[in-house]
Scaffold this motif. Structure first.
Motif, PDB file in Angstrom:
ATOM      1  N   VAL A 115       0.842  -1.190   0.000  1.00 44.39           N
ATOM      2  CA  VAL A 115       0.000   0.000   0.000  1.00 44.39           C
ATOM      3  C   VAL A 115       0.877   1.240   0.000  1.00 44.39           C
ATOM      4  O   VAL A 115       2.015   1.216   0.504  1.00 44.39           O
ATOM      5  CB  VAL A 115      -0.927   0.020   1.224  1.00 44.39           C
ATOM      6  CG1 VAL A 115      -1.872  -1.184   1.218  1.00 44.39           C
ATOM      7  CG2 VAL A 115      -0.133   0.044   2.519  1.00 44.39           C
ATOM      8  N   ARG A 168      -8.000  -3.463   2.278  1.00 42.62           N
ATOM      9  CA  ARG A 168      -8.647  -3.467   0.965  1.00 42.62           C
ATOM     10  C   ARG A 168     -10.012  -4.138   1.103  1.00 42.62           C
ATOM     11  O   ARG A 168     -10.176  -5.064   1.898  1.00 42.62           O
ATOM     12  CB  ARG A 168      -7.792  -4.196  -0.066  1.00 42.62           C
ATOM     13  CG  ARG A 168      -8.375  -4.225  -1.482  1.00 42.62           C
ATOM     14  CD  ARG A 168      -7.387  -4.875  -2.437  1.00 42.62           C
ATOM     15  NE  ARG A 168      -6.131  -4.124  -2.473  1.00 42.62           N
ATOM     16  CZ  ARG A 168      -4.994  -4.605  -2.975  1.00 42.62           C
ATOM     17  NH1 ARG A 168      -4.957  -5.840  -3.439  1.00 42.62           N
ATOM     18  NH2 ARG A 168      -3.908  -3.848  -2.996  1.00 42.62           N
ATOM     19  N   THR A 227     -15.095  -0.625  -4.394  1.00 44.92           N
ATOM     20  CA  THR A 227     -13.787  -1.018  -3.884  1.00 44.92           C
ATOM     21  C   THR A 227     -13.243   0.065  -2.959  1.00 44.92           C
ATOM     22  O   THR A 227     -13.555   1.247  -3.112  1.00 44.92           O
ATOM     23  CB  THR A 227     -12.783  -1.254  -5.020  1.00 44.92           C
ATOM     24  OG1 THR A 227     -12.645  -0.031  -5.786  1.00 44.92           O
ATOM     25  CG2 THR A 227     -13.240  -2.370  -5.938  1.00 44.92           C
ATOM     26  N   ASP A 260      -9.390   0.987  -0.939  1.00 48.62           N
ATOM     27  CA  ASP A 260      -7.990   0.637  -0.738  1.00 48.62           C
ATOM     28  C   ASP A 260      -7.360   1.632   0.226  1.00 48.62           C
ATOM     29  O   ASP A 260      -7.609   2.843   0.144  1.00 48.62           O
ATOM     30  CB  ASP A 260      -7.218   0.659  -2.065  1.00 48.62           C
ATOM     31  CG  ASP A 260      -7.644  -0.457  -3.000  1.00 48.62           C
ATOM     32  OD1 ASP A 260      -7.276  -1.607  -2.720  1.00 48.62           O
ATOM     33  OD2 ASP A 260      -8.339  -0.175  -3.985  1.00 48.62           O
ATOM     34  N   THR A 262      -4.580   4.017   1.387  1.00 51.46           N
ATOM     35  CA  THR A 262      -3.627   4.798   0.603  1.00 51.46           C
ATOM     36  C   THR A 262      -3.212   6.014   1.408  1.00 51.46           C
ATOM     37  O   THR A 262      -3.663   6.232   2.541  1.00 51.46           O
ATOM     38  CB  THR A 262      -4.243   5.216  -0.742  1.00 51.46           C
ATOM     39  OG1 THR A 262      -3.243   5.835  -1.559  1.00 51.46           O
ATOM     40  CG2 THR A 262      -5.397   6.180  -0.558  1.00 51.46           C
TER      41      THR A 262
END
Length: 467
Positions: free
Chosen positions: A154, A201, A209, A211, A213
Motif C-alpha cells: 500500500v 482493501r 472497492t 484501498d 492509501t
C-alpha cells in the motif's frame, strides 16, 4: 541493611518495573489496543461517532447519507439491549421512531475490530453475527469466513508531481492482512484486514472497492479533480449508462402512450446485482440478460379480503421510518379513499388514483415522510412512494417501497415506486400514473427508501444494453 540486601532490593525493583513495561508495551489490554486503533482510522466519506463499552456494544450513533438521490441524517440512542431510539432528519422533515432489538447492536465498521480483538482472525474460522446498518436502518445477519493471510503493498507517503499537477505515491509499505469473505443476504464482500482490525482493501460484487492509501492520494487529489469534466460526463451519459438522478430532476420529457412497455430485455455488464430483490416476480435473470414483463391488470386476484391478516404479511402492514401508517392523519385519509372497499385490488387502485391526482410533481429538497407529503401534497417519486405505502398499510393492504431504474428516452434514471401484495407483489407507479407499472421499471432493492444507498453503489459501474 547490608549492601548485599540493598542491591537485591534494587535489582528486584528493576526487574518488576521492566516486567511491567514489557507487559504494557507487548501485551496491552483490549481497551488500550482499541484506543490506539481508533487513532489510525483514515478519513472517509462516511463518519460515525460511537461510544463503545468494554463489550464492544455502542450506545449512541450519528450517521449521514449525502447522495444524488437523497440526503438524510440518522441519530440513535440505545437503551440496553432491547430498544433503539432513532431520529431521522432531512432538509424538509424529521421523525423519531423506536426499534425493538432481539440482540445487541454491532455496526459494520466495528465488525473488523471484533474479529481482530476477539481472536477470530484464524484461517478457516467461521464467524456469525448481526450488524445494524445505519443507512438501511435495520439489522442484518452476516456470515464471515476467514481465509488465508496475505501480504499487501500500500502507498505509505505521497509527493507532489509538478508535471501532472497531482500527488503521486513515493513510498510503499507492506502490510500483513487476513482475507475475510463476508456474506449478507446473498451479497458477498471480500476484505483484507490487518491484526489491528483496520481495513486494508475491500471489494463487493457491486463494483465498490476501497484501498488504503496516503491521505494526499485519497483526499487532496479528489478535491482537485476536474469537476467540470465529471459534471459534463454525468449530464451526458453514454449509451447504456445510468443517470444518477430522477427523471424529474433531469428534466426528462414526460412519458407518452408510446413509452409504455409490456416487455423489456436488457443485457447487463459491469457490477450487475443479484439476489431475490433483483430476480424474482416480474423480472427474471438468465445469464447476463434481464427480462422484465408488465403484469396484466386482469390477473390481479388477491385471494384475501381487507384487512390482510396473514402473519407473513405483518411486516408489510407495520409502520417504519418515513412510512407512518399508524399516524391518525394517514389513517383518516386512507378511510376517506378506500371507504368500505374490501377487495384489495380495487383498494390498491383507489389509493393509486388519489396519490397520482392529489400529489403535485415537484423536486423535493430532501427526504420526507408520508405525513409531510400528505400535508404538502407535493414531491417526486420517493415522496409519492412513501405516501402510497403508508396509505395502503393504514387500509390493511400489504405494501412496500422499492427502488431501481426507469427506462425512458434511451436512458436509465433512478426511480422509486410501490409494490402491493395481490396474491403476488405487483408494481404500481402513482408518479407516472401507471397501474400496474410497465416493464420500464427495473427493480434493484426492496425495503425502505434508505436502501437507496445500495443502489447508489451500483450507479457508475453498471451498464445496461436494451435488446
Amino acid at each position: 541493611m547490608s549492601r548485599r540486601t540493598l542491591a537485591a532490593v534494587i535489582i528486584g525493583a528493576w526487574i518488576v518495573s521492566l516486567g511491567w513495561l514489557v507487559k504494557r508495551e507487548v501485551f496491552p489490554p483490549t481497551g488500550a489496543r482499541l484506543a490506539e486503533a481508533a487513532l489510525r482510522v483514515p478519513p472517509g466519506a462516511v463518519y460515525y461517532r460511537l461510544a463503545v463499552a468494554r463489550t464492544l456494544r455502542f450506545e449512541r450513533l450519528e450517521a449521514k447519507f449525502d447522495g444524488d438521490v437523497g440526503r438524510f441524517a440518522v441519530r440513535g440512542l440505545a437503551s440496553g439491549d432491547t430498544v433503539f431510539a432513532l431520529s431521522l432528519e432531512s432538509a424538509t422533515d424529521s421523525e423519531t421512531t423506536r426499534m425493538s432489538l432481539v440482540r445487541p447492536l454491532v455496526l459494520p465498521t466495528i465488525l473488523p475490530l471484533r474479529l481482530a480483538f476477539g481472536g477470530e482472525l484464524k484461517p478457516g474460522k467461521v464467524y456469525t453475527s448481526a450488524v445494524f446498518d445505519p443507512m438501511l436502518l435495520a439489522q442484518r445477519p452476516v456470515d464471515v469466513t476467514v481465509a488465508a493471510e496475505s501480504t499487501l503493498v500500500v502507498p505509505d507517503s505521497a509527493g507532489f508531481d509538478s508535471t501532472t499537477m497531482a500527488w503521486v505515491a513515493v513510498h510503499f509499505d507492506t502490510v500483513r492482512a487476513f482475507r475475510i469473505e463476508e456474506r449478507s443476504g446473498g451479497s458477498p464482500t471480500t476484505a483484507w484486514i490487518d491484526a489491528q482490525g483496520h481495513v486494508v482493501r475491500a471489494a463487493n460484487a457491486a463494483g465498490f472497492t476501497m484501498d488504503r492509501t496516503a491521505f494526499e492520494l485519497a483526499y487532496v487529489n479528489f478535491r482537485h479533480r476536474d469537476t467540470v469534466r465529471v459534471a459534463r460526463a454525468s449530464a451526458n451519459p453514454g449509451p447504456g449508462e445510468v443517470v444518477a438522478t430522477t427523471a424529474l430532476v433531469a428534466h426528462a420529457p414526460p412519458p407518452t402512450g408510446r413509452d409504455t412497455l409490456s416487455l423489456l430485455r436488457v443485457r447487463l455488464s459491469g457490477a450487475a446485482p443479484g439476489g431475490p430483490d433483483f430476480a424474482t416476480g416480474r423480472q427474471r435473470l438468465a445469464g447476463d440478460t434481464l427480462v422484465v414483463r408488465r403484469q396484466a391488470g386482469t390477473d390481479l386476484v388477491a385471494g384475501y379480503q381487507l384487512p390482510a391478516r396473514e402473519r407473513r404479511l405483518a411486516p408489510f402492514l407495520a409502520p417504519e421510518p418515513w412510512i407512518e401508517s399508524d399516524d391518525a392523519r394517514i389513517q383518516a385519509q386512507a378511510r376517506l379513499i378506500v371507504g368500505r372497499e374490501g377487495n384489495p385490488a380495487r383498494a390498491a387502485r383507489l389509493i393509486h388514483d388519489w396519490v397520482a391526482t392529489h400529489v403535485e410533481a415537484r423536486v423535493a429538497a430532501g427526504a420526507a415522510g408520508a405525513v409531510h407529503v400528505l400535508e404538502t401534497r407535493s414531491g417526486d417519486c420517493n415522496e409519492r412512494t412513501v405516501l402510497y405505502v403508508a396509505l395502503a398499510r393504514a387500509a390493511g393492504l400489504p405494501a412496500r417501497a422499492v427502488a431501481g431504474l426507469l427506462y425512458r428516452g434511451g436512458r436509465f434514471y433512478y426511480h422509486a415506486w410501490p409494490e402491493v401484495y395481490l396474491g403476488d407483489w405487483v408494481a404500481v407507479d402513482p408518479a407516472l400514473d401507471q397501474f400496474p407499472a410497465d416493464a420500464a421499471h427495473v427493480r434493484f432493492v426492496v425495503g425502505g427508501l434508505a436502501r437507496q444507498a445500495v443502489l447508489v453503489r451500483l450507479i457508475g459501474s453498471l451498464k445496461l444494453e436494451v435488446l
